[in-house]
Design an enzyme around this catalytic site. Structure first.
Site, PDB file in Angstrom:
ATOM      1  N   LEU A 162      -2.578   5.032  -2.572  1.00  0.00           N
ATOM      2  CA  LEU A 162      -3.685   5.891  -1.648  1.00  0.00           C
ATOM      3  C   LEU A 162      -3.063   7.285  -1.440  1.00  0.00           C
ATOM      4  CD1 LEU A 162      -6.012   6.287   0.319  1.00  0.00           C
ATOM      5  CD2 LEU A 162      -4.528   5.547   1.951  1.00  0.00           C
ATOM      6  N   LEU A 217       0.930  -1.062   0.058  1.00  0.00           N
ATOM      7  CA  LEU A 217      -0.207  -0.005   0.086  1.00  0.00           C
ATOM      8  C   LEU A 217       0.936   1.238   0.019  1.00  0.00           C
ATOM      9  CD1 LEU A 217      -2.761   1.278   0.287  1.00  0.00           C
ATOM     10  CD2 LEU A 217      -2.603   1.221   2.672  1.00  0.00           C
ATOM     11  N   ALA A 218       1.220   1.728  -1.002  1.00  0.00           N
ATOM     12  CA  ALA A 218       2.025   3.025  -1.331  1.00  0.00           C
ATOM     13  C   ALA A 218       1.172   4.198  -0.951  1.00  0.00           C
ATOM     14  CB  ALA A 218       2.454   3.189  -2.808  1.00  0.00           C
ATOM     15  N   HIS A 219       1.695   5.090  -0.020  1.00  0.00           N
ATOM     16  CA  HIS A 219       1.066   6.015   0.273  1.00  0.00           C
ATOM     17  C   HIS A 219       2.017   7.248   0.879  1.00  0.00           C
ATOM     18  CE1 HIS A 219       1.647   3.867   3.852  1.00  0.00           C
ATOM     19  NE2 HIS A 219       1.018   4.893   4.516  1.00  0.00           N
ATOM     20  N   SER A 220       1.752   8.646   0.890  1.00  0.00           N
ATOM     21  CA  SER A 220       2.511   9.453   1.614  1.00  0.00           C
ATOM     22  C   SER A 220       1.750  10.625   2.455  1.00  0.00           C
ATOM     23  CB  SER A 220       3.594  10.374   0.611  1.00  0.00           C
ATOM     24  OG  SER A 220       4.482  11.199   1.408  1.00  0.00           O
TER      25      SER A 220
END
Length: 292
Positions: free
Chosen positions: A105, A66-69
């Site tokens: 996300l 789940l890539a996010h920042s």
């Protein structure tokens, strides 16, 4: 709050994507955020920096990242994208590599996506639905696998629990002068006297407090609810900076191995969870920490 179906349109899903490494995989998911008007290239760069700075904690269950920042100026609204890779890639996670599914996300705040992540955690924890994601032939089928409501279990099957399902609730002792004071029974025979009261708080931690920590929070709350401990304990998702400042307010911190290294010694136990969707792993961890 938005549901998963609202945040993940069909045109934000792409299958059999070629990616030479984990950076390329995140970029592929980030490109879909751009194509659907959710976020720009700078946000994709930020998602990659998160992994460079904090390690592969975004690989929160086997085969899924789940890539996010934190949101930047390019994020216009909360949304998600999903790519299924033609060939799995390694992110560097000790137990959950290699990765075939990468979700990106982007969120404008800390709350709009919470329901969607809770639903996603349920999908990833259910073997038959995860299998449906892997064998789906079109983006529509992927979206259906993610958003279809699970069928109710037949009444006759109620007594046969799956391997990662309910475990009998632990017994607890409570203070005589405060029936709301959680005092887990101490199983360690070396411990004498009354059990130490809980601070009534567990922190789940990720790099930004917006994505994977919410997964871990959701699964932990499911375990506590099954035990009947929900009235006595709060679980809060937070980021590494806030966690360092608030650690001593909590009984302990739950996080990934990479984030645990970043946190270091915070004065309370920092416990590593490998699979953020596994109730059985978290159940065992909580039983050990509360000595029950």
């Amino acid at each position: 709050m938005s549901e998963l179906r609202d945040l993940l349109p069909v045109n934000a899903i792409r299958l059999e994507v070629d990616a030479s490494d984990w950076r390329a995989a995140i970029r592929a998911a980030g490109e879909l955020l751009g194509e659907t008007g959710v976020a720009g290239d700078s946000y994709t760069d930020a998602m990659i920096r998160v992994v460079e700075e904090h390690g592969p904690y975004i690989v929160l269950t086997p085969g899924f990242a789940l890539a996010h920042s934190r949101p930047d100026d390019s994020v216009t609204r909360t949304g998600m994208s999903l790519v299924r890779l033609a060939e799995p890639v390694r992110f560097g996670h000790d137990t959950n590599d290699p990765v075939t599914l990468v979700m990106a996300l982007a969120s404008v705040d800390s709350s709009a996506h919470q329901d969607a992540l809770a639903a996603l955690a349920g999908v990833l924890a259910a073997p038959e639905r995860r299998e449906a994601l892997e064998r789906a032939q079109t983006p529509d089928e992927v979206r259906d696998a993610l958003t279809a409501r699970p069928a109710a279990a037949p009444a006759a099957a109620a007594s046969s629990a799956p391997a990662d399902a309910a475990v009998p609730a632990p017994t607890t002792t409570r203070s005589a002068d405060d029936h709301h004071d959680l005092r887990p029974a101490m199983a360690d025979t070396a411990v004498t006297g009354d059990a130490v009261p809980s601070k009534r708080l567990i922190l789940t931690v990720c790099g930004n407090g917006l994505g994977t920590s919410l997964f871990l929070k959701n699964t932990t709350e499911q375990v506590l609810d099954r035990w009947g401990w929900t009235p006595y304990l709060s679980v809060e998702a937070t980021d590494t900076i806030s966690a360092k400042g608030r650690a001593k307010e909590a009984d302990f911190l739950l996080t990934s191995g990479a984030i645990a290294q970043t946190l270091g010694d915070v004065g309370v136990p920092v416990e590593v969870i490998d699979n953020f969707t596994s109730q059985s792993e978290i159940d065992a961890t909580l039983r050990r920490l509360y000595a029950i």
